[in-house]
Design an enzyme around this catalytic site. Structure first.
Site, PDB file in Angstrom:
ATOM      1  N   LYS A 186       0.826  -1.202   0.000  1.00  0.00           N
ATOM      2  CA  LYS A 186       0.000   0.000   0.000  1.00  0.00           C
ATOM      3  C   LYS A 186       0.862   1.254   0.000  1.00  0.00           C
ATOM      4  O   LYS A 186       1.975   1.258   0.532  1.00  0.00           O
ATOM      5  CB  LYS A 186      -0.913   0.017   1.242  1.00  0.00           C
ATOM      6  CG  LYS A 186      -2.051  -0.994   1.203  1.00  0.00           C
ATOM      7  CD  LYS A 186      -2.921  -0.831   2.433  1.00  0.00           C
ATOM      8  CE  LYS A 186      -4.141  -1.750   2.383  1.00  0.00           C
ATOM      9  NZ  LYS A 186      -4.988  -1.567   3.589  1.00  0.00           N
ATOM     10  N   HIS A 260      -7.039 -12.919   3.024  1.00  0.00           N
ATOM     11  CA  HIS A 260      -6.582 -12.197   4.206  1.00  0.00           C
ATOM     12  C   HIS A 260      -6.474 -13.116   5.426  1.00  0.00           C
ATOM     13  O   HIS A 260      -5.742 -12.799   6.369  1.00  0.00           O
ATOM     14  CB  HIS A 260      -7.520 -11.024   4.502  1.00  0.00           C
ATOM     15  CG  HIS A 260      -6.786  -9.766   4.854  1.00  0.00           C
ATOM     16  ND1 HIS A 260      -6.007  -9.062   3.957  1.00  0.00           N
ATOM     17  CD2 HIS A 260      -6.685  -9.096   6.024  1.00  0.00           C
ATOM     18  CE1 HIS A 260      -5.480  -8.010   4.550  1.00  0.00           C
ATOM     19  NE2 HIS A 260      -5.860  -8.010   5.812  1.00  0.00           N
ATOM     20  N   ARG A 263      -3.048 -14.099   5.671  1.00  0.00           N
ATOM     21  CA  ARG A 263      -2.242 -13.009   6.240  1.00  0.00           C
ATOM     22  C   ARG A 263      -2.320 -13.033   7.769  1.00  0.00           C
ATOM     23  O   ARG A 263      -1.300 -12.913   8.459  1.00  0.00           O
ATOM     24  CB  ARG A 263      -2.734 -11.676   5.680  1.00  0.00           C
ATOM     25  CG  ARG A 263      -1.946 -10.451   6.139  1.00  0.00           C
ATOM     26  CD  ARG A 263      -2.389  -9.236   5.316  1.00  0.00           C
ATOM     27  NE  ARG A 263      -1.844  -7.993   5.828  1.00  0.00           N
ATOM     28  CZ  ARG A 263      -0.623  -7.549   5.560  1.00  0.00           C
ATOM     29  NH1 ARG A 263       0.193  -8.273   4.813  1.00  0.00           N
ATOM     30  NH2 ARG A 263      -0.201  -6.397   6.044  1.00  0.00           N
ATOM     31  N   HIS A 286       2.952  -3.620   7.792  1.00  0.00           N
ATOM     32  CA  HIS A 286       1.966  -2.816   8.518  1.00  0.00           C
ATOM     33  C   HIS A 286       2.421  -1.361   8.573  1.00  0.00           C
ATOM     34  O   HIS A 286       3.592  -1.075   8.854  1.00  0.00           O
ATOM     35  CB  HIS A 286       1.773  -3.327   9.946  1.00  0.00           C
ATOM     36  CG  HIS A 286       1.008  -4.603  10.014  1.00  0.00           C
ATOM     37  ND1 HIS A 286       1.112  -5.493  11.071  1.00  0.00           N
ATOM     38  CD2 HIS A 286       0.109  -5.159   9.157  1.00  0.00           C
ATOM     39  CE1 HIS A 286       0.309  -6.525  10.860  1.00  0.00           C
ATOM     40  NE2 HIS A 286      -0.303  -6.346   9.717  1.00  0.00           N
TER      41      HIS A 286
END
Length: 326
Positions: A186, A260, A263, A286
């Site tokens: 991201k 996810h 994850r 993160h």
């Protein structure tokens, strides 16, 4: 600006503000586009107008509130999705206020439409035995089986997001020691994650079956048509493999397993292997330590499981043994 001119600010928002000024990723721009498209469709239906006849005056705070209600009641959107749509609308009216001060009051009234509070779900993850059953149910003799095995092992190894996975090319992999994968996450943040020898072996077997050279700039995972695998394709693969494994592992029937989930599983197994939180944060990419700390809260309620974790003296080797040990 003419009263009916709604196209000019929208075009400037996407072409100048989001791309040139803010430099947002293509995925974010597409998400904003979808949000505004749905909003304009709702406004057209509410005012019984064609889209070309809409004016900025039609976009009121009451209309935005009605749109939020429409998303939840009619489109059955979740609270996070609803809030994401509202964030896109807020971003547009922030931009509008900066280029057209005469619309400042209108923008302020819309920016005052609040985000909806949501209940935070406890992250679900798979136990070690469940992971073993998923891998055991894959037939590694076929190209499709080798692809699925390599894909799921890479997901579990790295804990990467599904979009990060489908964006991978061969050139992002390093097969010389230390083996690793370069991940673009991201906000265009790049990170490198180590690869276990079992993951490397599975990927090499899959690529060998495909007959591609290691130096080719080609998608890492492809579908049957030879095109880059999509997020929906990954979801389908996971659903199919978990469903098959459920025949020998009934606990999987109670799970809603998504990309996810892998994850979360990676994060929990790293934590249970006594890996430092900062390392887990870097491993998963993160943005905030608060996200990583959330896994500690989940793990606190399972002391029995923590006592049975294998290989606590060596975090990486320990986690490797966790999913290989019978």
């Amino acid at each position: 600006m003419a009263k009916t001119d709604i196209a000019t600010p929208i075009r400037g928002f996407f072409e100048q503000h989001l791309l040139s000024q803010r430099g947002l990723s293509g995925h974010t721009v597409l998400a904003y586009r979808d949000a505004l498209k749905l909003f304009l469709e709702f406004v057209c239906h509410r005012h019984r107008k064609n889209c070309t006849a809409l004016t900025l005056e039609d976009l009121t705070a009451d209309t935005v509130r009605g749109f939020m209600d429409h998303l939840e009641r009619v489109r059955k959107n979740s609270v996070p999705t609803r809030n994401a749509r509202l964030a896109a609308i807020h971003a547009f009216f922030n931009y509008l206020a900066s280029i057209e001060p005469r619309h400042l009051a209108q923008a302020q009234s819309i920016l005052a439409v609040p985000f909806k509070r949501q209940t935070r779900r406890v992250a679900e993850y798979l136990e070690r035995e469940e992971m073993l059953k998923v891998f055991a149910g894959i037939d590694g003799q076929t190209l499709q089986g080798q692809r699925d095995d390599a894909l799921l092992r890479l997901l579990y190894n790295t804990g990467m997001r599904v979009q990060e996975l489908v964006d991978l090319d061969l050139k992002h992999l390093r097969f010389s020691r230390p083996c690793s994968v370069r991940i673009f996450g991201k906000r265009r943040k790049e990170r490198t994650c180590p690869l276990w020898k079992e993951t490397v072996a599975a990927i090499k077997a899959y690529l060998g079956k495909r007959g591609v050279r290691m130096d080719e700039a080609t998608p890492l995972f492809i579908n049957r048509e030879g095109n880059r695998l999509t997020r929906f394709g990954v979801r389908y693969i996971i659903a199919r493999r978990v469903s098959k494994a459920a025949s020998t592992c009934p606990s999987l029937l109670t799970r809603r397993v998504t990309p996810h989930t892998f994850r979360h599983t990676t994060a929990m197994h790293l934590l249970q292997s006594n890996v430092d939180l900062n390392m887990i944060r870097s491993w998963l990419g993160h943005a905030s330590m608060e996200t990583t700390n959330g896994y500690v809260e989940i793990d606190l309620g399972d002391e029995t499981q923590n006592a049975q974790v294998v290989g606590k003296t060596d975090p990486v080797q320990g986690q490797r043994r966790m999913f290989l040990a019978g």
